[in-house]
Design an enzyme around this catalytic site. Sequence first.
Site, short mmCIF file in Angstrom:
data_model
loop_
_atom_site.label_atom_id
_atom_site.label_comp_id
_atom_site.label_asym_id
_atom_site.label_seq_id
_atom_site.Cartn_x
_atom_site.Cartn_y
_atom_site.Cartn_z
N LEU A 10 0.85 -1.19 0.00
CA LEU A 10 0.00 0.00 0.00
C LEU A 10 0.89 1.24 0.00
O LEU A 10 1.65 1.47 0.93
CB LEU A 10 -0.92 -0.01 1.22
CG LEU A 10 -1.81 -1.25 1.38
CD1 LEU A 10 -2.87 -1.03 2.46
CD2 LEU A 10 -2.48 -1.65 0.06
N ARG A 17 1.33 15.44 6.15
CA ARG A 17 2.15 15.96 7.26
C ARG A 17 3.63 16.08 6.90
O ARG A 17 4.41 16.66 7.64
CB ARG A 17 1.97 15.10 8.51
CG ARG A 17 0.65 15.39 9.23
CD ARG A 17 0.80 15.19 10.72
NE ARG A 17 0.81 13.78 11.07
CZ ARG A 17 1.65 13.23 11.94
NH1 ARG A 17 2.59 13.95 12.53
NH2 ARG A 17 1.58 11.95 12.22
N THR A 83 -8.11 0.75 4.66
CA THR A 83 -7.05 -0.19 4.27
C THR A 83 -7.58 -1.40 3.51
O THR A 83 -6.89 -1.94 2.63
CB THR A 83 -6.25 -0.64 5.51
OG1 THR A 83 -7.17 -0.96 6.56
CG2 THR A 83 -5.31 0.43 6.01
N ASP A 107 4.99 3.04 3.79
CA ASP A 107 5.48 4.05 4.74
C ASP A 107 5.98 3.40 6.02
O ASP A 107 6.17 4.06 7.04
CB ASP A 107 4.39 5.08 5.05
CG ASP A 107 3.17 4.47 5.72
OD1 ASP A 107 3.15 3.24 5.94
OD2 ASP A 107 2.23 5.23 6.05
N ASN A 230 5.26 9.42 8.97
CA ASN A 230 4.21 10.37 8.56
C ASN A 230 4.69 11.81 8.55
O ASN A 230 3.97 12.70 8.16
CB ASN A 230 3.02 10.27 9.52
CG ASN A 230 2.39 8.90 9.47
OD1 ASN A 230 1.91 8.48 8.43
ND2 ASN A 230 2.46 8.17 10.57
N ARG A 426 56.44 27.36 -19.45
CA ARG A 426 56.66 28.44 -18.50
C ARG A 426 57.57 29.47 -19.15
O ARG A 426 58.34 29.16 -20.05
CB ARG A 426 57.29 27.99 -17.18
CG ARG A 426 58.14 26.94 -17.03
CD ARG A 426 58.74 26.80 -15.62
NE ARG A 426 58.11 25.73 -14.91
CZ ARG A 426 58.79 24.69 -14.41
NH1 ARG A 426 60.09 24.59 -14.53
NH2 ARG A 426 58.15 23.76 -13.76
C1 UD1 Z 1 -3.90 1.18 10.54
C2 UD1 Z 1 -4.57 -0.03 11.16
C3 UD1 Z 1 -4.24 -0.05 12.65
C4 UD1 Z 1 -2.74 -0.08 12.84
C5 UD1 Z 1 -2.09 1.08 12.11
C6 UD1 Z 1 -0.59 0.95 12.13
C7 UD1 Z 1 -6.58 -0.39 9.89
C8 UD1 Z 1 -8.06 -0.24 9.86
N1 UD1 Z 1 -5.98 0.07 10.95
O1 UD1 Z 1 -4.50 2.31 11.15
O2 UD1 Z 1 -4.81 -1.18 13.26
O3 UD1 Z 1 -2.42 -0.03 14.21
O4 UD1 Z 1 -2.51 1.11 10.72
O5 UD1 Z 1 -0.02 2.11 11.63
O6 UD1 Z 1 -6.02 -0.97 9.00
N2 UD1 Z 1 -4.03 3.47 3.23
C9 UD1 Z 1 -4.34 3.44 1.91
N3 UD1 Z 1 -5.61 3.67 1.52
C10 UD1 Z 1 -6.61 3.92 2.42
C11 UD1 Z 1 -6.28 3.95 3.78
C12 UD1 Z 1 -4.97 3.72 4.15
O7 UD1 Z 1 -3.48 3.22 1.07
O8 UD1 Z 1 -7.74 4.09 2.00
C13 UD1 Z 1 -2.65 3.25 3.65
C14 UD1 Z 1 -2.07 4.51 4.27
O9 UD1 Z 1 -1.41 5.31 3.32
C15 UD1 Z 1 -1.09 3.95 5.25
C16 UD1 Z 1 -1.74 2.63 5.67
O10 UD1 Z 1 -2.63 2.28 4.65
O11 UD1 Z 1 0.15 3.67 4.64
C17 UD1 Z 1 -2.40 2.72 7.01
O12 UD1 Z 1 -3.45 3.64 6.90
P1 UD1 Z 1 -3.83 4.65 8.04
O13 UD1 Z 1 -4.98 5.45 7.63
O14 UD1 Z 1 -2.63 5.35 8.50
O15 UD1 Z 1 -4.33 3.62 9.12
P2 UD1 Z 1 -4.37 3.81 10.65
O16 UD1 Z 1 -5.60 4.53 11.01
O17 UD1 Z 1 -3.10 4.36 11.14
CA CA Z 2 52.57 28.83 -16.70
#
Ligand code: UD1
Ligand code: CA
Length: 452
Positions: A10, A17, A83, A107, A230, A426
Site C-alpha cells: 500500500l 504531514r 485499508t 510508509d 508520517n 613556463r
Molecule cells: C492502521 C490499522 C491499525 C494499525 C495502524 C498501524 C486499519 C483499519 N488500521 O490504522 O490497526 O495499528 O494502521 O499504523 O487498517 N491506506 C491506503 N488507503 C486507504 C487507507 C490507508 O493506502 O484508503 C494506507 C495509508 O497510506 C497507510 C496505511 O494504509 O500507509 C495505514 O493507513 P492509516 O490510515 O494510516 O491507518 P491507521 O488509522 O493508522
Molecule cells: Ca605557466
Amino acid sequence: MARPLLTVILAAGKGTRMRSALPKVLHRIAGRSMLGHVLALANGVGGDKLAVVVGPGMDAVRTDALAAAPGADVFVQENQLGTADAVLAAREAIASHRGDLLVLFADTPLITAETVKALLGELERGASIAVLGFEARDPGAYGRLLTAEDGTLVAIREAKDATEAERAVRLCNSGVMAFRLDEPLAVLDEIGNANAKGEYYLTDAVELVRKRGGRGAVVVCDEDEVLGVNSRRELAKAEAIWQRRARNKVMDEGVTLIAPDTVWLSFDTVIGRDVVVEPNVFFGPGVSVDECAEIKANSYFEGARIGEGARIGPFARLRPGAVLGRDVHVGNFVEVKNVAMADGAKANHLSYLGDGTVGAKANIGAGTIFCNYDGFFKHKTEIGAGAFVGSNSSLVAPLKIGAGAYIGSGSVITKDVAADALALERSDQDVRPGWAEKFRTMMARRKAAAGK
Ligand code: UD1
Ligand code: CA
C-alpha cells in the site's frame, strides 16, 4: 511447502504531514525511497508476484515502483476508503493468484525479511491470517490485538472503536499481515464500514476469517521495526534506526568504524573486511570499498569503487565513476569524477580529476586540474602508467600523456605528450640580484618622509 506469494504494497498515502511536493513514500532513507526499501523487502522474502497500490495522479510513485520492480502490477486506489479498500484496489491481481497474500505498507520501511518470514511461517503452521504486532510504548491510536488465552488472535480493534478495557491492551497492530485463504476476495468483500471512522478496515478480516473456522496468529516484533513515517521527524527517526543497524552490520562483517555514529551508509554500500573508516564519512549510493582500504576522516563518496588497500582522504571527494584500483592514494581536497585510477596511482593533494584515466603508479602533483569542460562538451584526459605530473599543472582535455612522461610544475598542457618525454610550459625566469634590498631601502625612506 510454501505456496506462491502475492505481496500487495500500500503506497497510496499522500502524507500531507510531510509538507512536501513529493509523495510520502518517495522520501528517502539511506539513499533509497521508502517504497524502494519495501519493494526490496518483498523481494527478499521470496514473493512471486507484486502489486503496488498508489493514489490517483501518483505517476512518480508508479515510475519508482516499476524502476525497482519491473514485474510489479500497479493499481490506483481512486478514493481512500480504508485499508481494506486499498488492498481491494489490487483485486485483479488477487483474483488471478492462487496462494498466500502478504500486505505491506510503503510508509513502514524498517521491517526485516526475518520478521516477515516469521509471519509467513505462521501460515505454514496452519494459521489462516497472521498479523505483525508490537508492544507499543504509547498505544495511542493503534489498533489493539485481542488474543485468546492460548495466544491465538481473536480480533483487531481500532482505538476509536475499542472499549476502555480493550484500549488498555498494549499489543498493537503494525498493519502488516499475511493470509492463507481459499477465497481471499470473499473475505475482503465482506468487510463493511460500520465503524467510528466509516472506513473499510482490513483489520476486520481477522474476525471474518475466524467466523469461517480459520485461526489467527500474531508475530511480535520490536516497535522500532514497525515505525510508520508520517512526518519529517519520523523520517529522520527511521533514518537513524536504519543507520544504526547498517553500522552494526558492517562492523559485524569485519569493518572498523572508529566513530560509528558519524559514518553514514547507503542502502547498497559494500565495505570489505579490515577496512578502517575514520570519523565523519558519508557513503552515498553506489559505493564499494575493497578489503584493507583506509578511509580517512571527513570524506564524501557517491558512485565510487575503492580498491584493496587504497588510502583515501582525509577530506576526499569521490563522485560517480571514480574507480580506484589497489593501493591508490587520494588525499586531502582531491575530487575525482569519472576517472579510473590504476593500481598504485596517487593524487595526494588539492586536485580535480574529471573524465579520464590515470595509469598505474602515475603521480599527480598537488594542485593539478583536469580541465575537462569547455563550456559545451566534456573531454578526456588520459595519463599513462608511471607518468609524473608536476604540481599546479592544468591539463587541458582532450589530452594524452604517455607512460613515464614528466610534466613540469605550473604548466598549462594543451598538446599530447609522448611517452618518457618532458613537457613544460613556463616563461624564462628573470633574476635581478640585490633588487629586493634596494627596493626596501627606497620605500622605507619614502615612508619616513611621509610620516612628518
Ligand atoms: C492502521 C490499522 C491499525 C494499525 C495502524 C498501524 C486499519 C483499519 N488500521 O490504522 O490497526 O495499528 O494502521 O499504523 O487498517 N491506506 C491506503 N488507503 C486507504 C487507507 C490507508 O493506502 O484508503 C494506507 C495509508 O497510506 C497507510 C496505511 O494504509 O500507509 C495505514 O493507513 P492509516 O490510515 O494510516 O491507518 P491507521 O488509522 O493508522
Ligand atoms: Ca605557466
